[in-house]
Design an enzyme around this catalytic site. Structure first.
Site, mmCIF file in Angstrom:
data_model
loop_
_atom_site.group_PDB
_atom_site.id
_atom_site.type_symbol
_atom_site.label_atom_id
_atom_site.label_comp_id
_atom_site.label_asym_id
_atom_site.label_seq_id
_atom_site.Cartn_x
_atom_site.Cartn_y
_atom_site.Cartn_z
ATOM 1 N N GLU A 253 0.811 -1.221 0.000
ATOM 2 C CA GLU A 253 0.000 0.000 0.000
ATOM 3 C C GLU A 253 0.848 1.276 0.000
ATOM 4 O O GLU A 253 0.825 2.057 0.966
ATOM 5 C CB GLU A 253 -0.950 0.004 1.200
ATOM 6 C CG GLU A 253 -1.974 -1.108 1.143
ATOM 7 C CD GLU A 253 -3.070 -0.979 2.191
ATOM 8 O OE1 GLU A 253 -2.845 -0.290 3.195
ATOM 9 O OE2 GLU A 253 -4.139 -1.565 1.995
ATOM 10 N N GLU B 256 -6.733 -7.724 -0.740
ATOM 11 C CA GLU B 256 -7.129 -7.707 0.675
ATOM 12 C C GLU B 256 -8.528 -7.147 0.816
ATOM 13 O O GLU B 256 -8.879 -6.165 0.158
ATOM 14 C CB GLU B 256 -6.242 -6.766 1.491
ATOM 15 C CG GLU B 256 -4.837 -7.183 1.708
ATOM 16 C CD GLU B 256 -4.102 -6.143 2.564
ATOM 17 O OE1 GLU B 256 -4.728 -5.474 3.417
ATOM 18 O OE2 GLU B 256 -2.893 -6.002 2.355
HETATM 19 C C1 GLA Z 1 -4.339 -2.697 4.789
HETATM 20 C C2 GLA Z 1 -2.968 -3.248 5.026
HETATM 21 C C3 GLA Z 1 -2.957 -4.374 5.997
HETATM 22 C C4 GLA Z 1 -3.850 -4.074 7.173
HETATM 23 C C5 GLA Z 1 -5.220 -3.792 6.699
HETATM 24 C C6 GLA Z 1 -6.159 -3.507 7.852
HETATM 25 O O1 GLA Z 1 -4.955 -3.307 3.730
HETATM 26 O O2 GLA Z 1 -2.331 -3.642 3.847
HETATM 27 O O3 GLA Z 1 -1.636 -4.566 6.433
HETATM 28 O O4 GLA Z 1 -3.355 -2.986 7.880
HETATM 29 O O5 GLA Z 1 -5.201 -2.659 5.872
HETATM 30 O O6 GLA Z 1 -7.414 -3.165 7.411
#
Ligand code: GLA
Ligand code: ZN
Length: 545
Positions: free
Chosen positions: A143, A293
Site C-alpha cells: 500500500e 485484501e
Molecule cells: C491494509 C494493510 C494491511 C492491514 C489492513 C487492515 O490493507 O495492507 O496490512 O493494515 O489494511 O485493514
C-alpha cells in the site's frame, strides 16, 4: 481457477502453529497466501545478518500443502536498526516533524539509504526464492502511500519539476506565481509544499502529489527489475482513498496484475465494493485483477455477497486481511479468518463455505457498454485549498453516478480508449488538460453519448482557470456559478447557463436550465448544471443511447 486466501504472517506465531495453519487453510479452500509483508526485522535482524531459515520452512510447508505463495518484499516497514543508522530516511511531515519508527510505513522513498536497503533485501529474497515452486506472485512493498516533505524529497521534486516545466520561467508560468509574490528566481527556493501561513498554491500542491506518485513508482520499479530474475508476475497492492498520493491509472501499466485492497467505509458496502471492483478492472489492461485484501466481515453472512460482487466484476481472486488474528500489536482486534477464538467460529465456517464455492468457479470476462470517468488527479485537484464551493466530494459523487448508471460499468481514467462505450459519464471533471478535452470531443464526434456535469473543465492541468473551455461541446455558455449562500439549503452548486445550440430538457422551478442536450458531430452531449442526490433522471434511457 480463482485465488482464495489472504495475508499470512507466520512470524507472529510459534512454529508449532504453522502446521495447523496449513491444515486449516486446506479445509477453508485457501490456495494462495501473501507472506512476509511485514517481516523485515525477522528476515534481516541486523544490518549484516539475514535469517531465511524460518521462511524456507514456511514456504516448504505451504508448498507441500499445495498452497501457493504471494511473496512480499518487506519494505513497507523498515526495522528499528535501520532508523537508528539512517535517521535521515525517516519521513518528515508538512509541519517539518521528523517521524520515527513505532508504527509502519515510516520511510522516505527518496532517501538514498532507504532505497539501498530496499534493493538489498529484495535482491536477497529474489536470489533465494526466484525458482521456488510455491511462489506464484511477487508482492512489492505494501500500500504505497507515505508522503514526505524532507530535503531528499525537495531535491527530487526540483529535478522532477525541471523535467516537467523546463526552466524556472516555465515553472513560474505553470504555477501562476505572479500571484502573492511567489516568483522563483533560483531552484533552491523551490520546496515541497510544507506548512505555510495561509492557503498554499494549488498548482504547487498538485505537482507535489504527481511527484510523490512518480517517486514511489520509481521505488516500485527498482524492486520489480530485481525480481525479474523470477518468472513469477510482479505486483503491488493499490490502496484507495483521497489521501493516497498514487496515480493508479499510471501505475497500472507497470504491474503484471492489478491488485487492490478494499475497505468500504459506509454501510452501503456492496455499492462501494462494486465501485472499487469496477475501478480495478478499468485500470487493468486485460480486465483481470485481484482483490488482494479485504476484511473478513463481522457479520459472516456478508462474506458471500461481498465476494460475488468482486467476482462478477472480473476478480481473479478473493483475498482477506488476514489469515490468523494477531494476538498483539497495532491491529490485534482487526477481524481475521481464524479469529482469537479459533476455527470453530461463524467467520471461519462462512469463509470455508465460500472457499468451497469459489473453487468451482473461473474468472469471468466482463464487457461493459457504459463507462464512468474517474480521475485521481482530478480528485487531488478537488482537494485544492481554494475552490468555488466547499462540500463537494468527488469520490462520493462518482460513486453515486456509478450506482445511478447501474449494472457493470467500466470505471476508467480519461486516457482510456472510449470508443467502445455507448455511454460515458464524467462527473465533476474539474481538472481537464488539453488531452482530456481532445479525448472527450473525439468520443462524441465519433457517435458517443457523453454526460458532463457542472464544475467540469474549469481548470487546465496546472490548475489555471479555462473559462468557456467546454462551451462548444455542451452547446451553451456557462455565465456564472451560483453557489449556496450561508444558511441556504438545496443545491450545492448551480451553473447559470445560456443555451447556444443545446436543447433544454429540464429546468429549475424558477425556469433556469438544469439539463441540456447538444448534438455534436455524430454524438450527443448532456450537461447537468447542478448536483442531484440521485442523478438518474439526467441519464439517457437505454434506447436513446
Ligand atoms: C491494509 C494493510 C494491511 C492491514 C489492513 C487492515 O490493507 O495492507 O496490512 O493494515 O489494511 O485493514
Ligand atoms: Zn523525504
Amino acid at each position: 481457477m480463482i485465488h482464495f486466501g489472504g495475508d499470512y504472517n507466520p512470524e507472529q506465531w510459534p512454529e508449532k502453529v504453522w502446521a495447523e495453519d496449513v491444515e486449516l487453510m486446506r479445509r477453508a479452500g485457501v490456495n494462495l497466501v501473501t507472506v512476509g509483508v511485514f517481516a523485515w526485522a525477522r528476515l534481516q535482524p541486523a544490518p549484516e545478518e539475514f535469517d531465511f531459515g524460518w521462511l524456507d520452512r514456511v514456504l516448504g510447508l505451504l508448498g507441500d500443502g499445495g498452497i501457493g505463495v504471494c511473496l512480499a518484499t518487506p519494505t513497507a516497514s523498515p526495522p528499528p536498526w535501520f532508523t537508528r543508522l539512517h535517521p535521515d530516511a525517516m519521513p518528515v511531515t508538512a509541519d517539518r516533524v521528523r517521524l520515527t519508527h513505532g508504527s509502519r510505513d515510516t520511510y522516505c522513498v527518496n532517501a538514498p539509504a532507504y532505497r539501498a536497503a530496499c534493493a538489498r533485501i529484495t535482491r536477497e529474497l529474489a536470489a533465494r526464492y526466484a525458482g521456488h515452486d510455491a511462489v506464484r506472485l511477487w508482492h512489492v512493498h505494501n500500500e504505497y502511500g507515505t508522503t514526505c516533505y524532507c530535503d531528499h524529497c525537495a531535491a527530487g521534486f526540483r529535478s522532477w519539476l525541471a523535467d516537467r516545466h523546463g526552466d524556472l520561467a516555465g515553472l513560474n508560468e505553470a504555477w501562476s506565481t505572479a500571484f502573492w509574490s511567489q516568483g522563483y528566481g533560483d531552484w533552491a527556493e523551490v520546496l515541497p509544499p510544507r506548512a505555510t501561513q495561509y492557503l498554499g498554491n494549488p498548482a504547487h500542491l498538485l505537482d507535489y502529489r504527481r511527484f510523490v506518485s512518480d517517486a514511489m513508482l520509481a521505488h516500485y520499479l527498482s524492486q520489480r527489475s530485481i525480481l525479474r530474475v523470477s518468472d513469477a508476475p510482479v505486483t503491488t497492492n493499490f490502496v484507495l482513498g483521497g489521501w493516497v498520493p498514487v496515480d493508479h491509472a499510471r501505475w497500472a501499466r507497470e504491474v503484471d496484475l492489478v491488485a487492490i485492497d478494499d475497505y468500504p467505509s459506509s454501510v452501503d458496502h456492496l455499492a462501494e465494493r462494486a465501485f472499487a471492483a469496477d475501478r480495478a478492472r478499468g485500470w487493468a489492461r486485460d480486465g483481470r485483477w485481484l482483490l488482494m485484501e479485504h476484511a473478513p466481515p463481522i457479520d459472516p453472512a456478508q462474506a458471500r455477497p461481498a465476494a460475488l460482487t468482486y467476482l462478477d466484476r472480473g476478480a481473479t481472486g478473493i483475498m482477506y486481511f488476514q489469515w490468523r488474528q494477531s494476538r498483539g500489536g497495532a491491529e490485534q482486534w482487526h477481524p481475521a479468518i481464524v479469529p482469537h477464538q479459533g476455527p470453530d467460529t461463524p467467520v471461519f465456517a462462512a469463509i470455508s463455505a465460500l472457499g468451497a464455492e469459489v473453487a468451482g468457479r473461473a474468472p469471468v470476462t466482463v464487457t461493459a457498454t457504459a463507462a464512468l470517468i474517474y480521475d485521481e488527479q482530478t480528485m487531488w485537484a478537488w482537494q485544492s485549498p481554494h475552490l468555488p464551493a466547499g462540500g463537494l466530494d468527488y469520490e462520493a459523487t462518482c460513486r453515486r453516478w456509478h450506482q445511478a448508471i447501474g449494472g457493470i460499468v467500466d470505471v476508467v481514467p480519461p486516457s482510456a480508449p472510449l470508443g467502445r462505450y455507448r455511454l460515458v459519464v464524467a462527473p465533476l471533471l474539474y481538472l481537464l488538460p488539453a488531452a482530456g478535452h481532445r479525448a472527450l470531443r473525439d468520443y462524441v464526434r465519433g457517435g458517443g453519448t457523453l454526460v458532463l456535469t457542472f464544475a467540469s473543465g474549469l481548470v487546465d492541468g496546472c490548475c489555471r482557470a479555462t473559462p468557456g473551455a467546454l462551451d462548444d461541446l455542451i452547446g451553451a455558455r456557462v455565465v456564472r456559478h451560483v453557489l449556496p449562500q450561508p444558511g441556504e439549503t438545496g443545491h450545492r452548486w448551480l451553473d447559470d447557463v445560456e443555451p447556444a445550440g443545446a436543447t433544454v430538457l429540464m429546468r429549475t422551478p424558477d425556469g433556469r436550465p438544469l439539463l441540456l442536450e447538444h448534438r455534436y458531430g455524430a454524438g450527443v452531449v448532456r450537461y447537468l448544471a447542478t448536483d442531484l442526490d440521485d442523478p438518474r433522471p439526467s441519464l439517457p434511457t437505454n434506447e436513446t443511447r
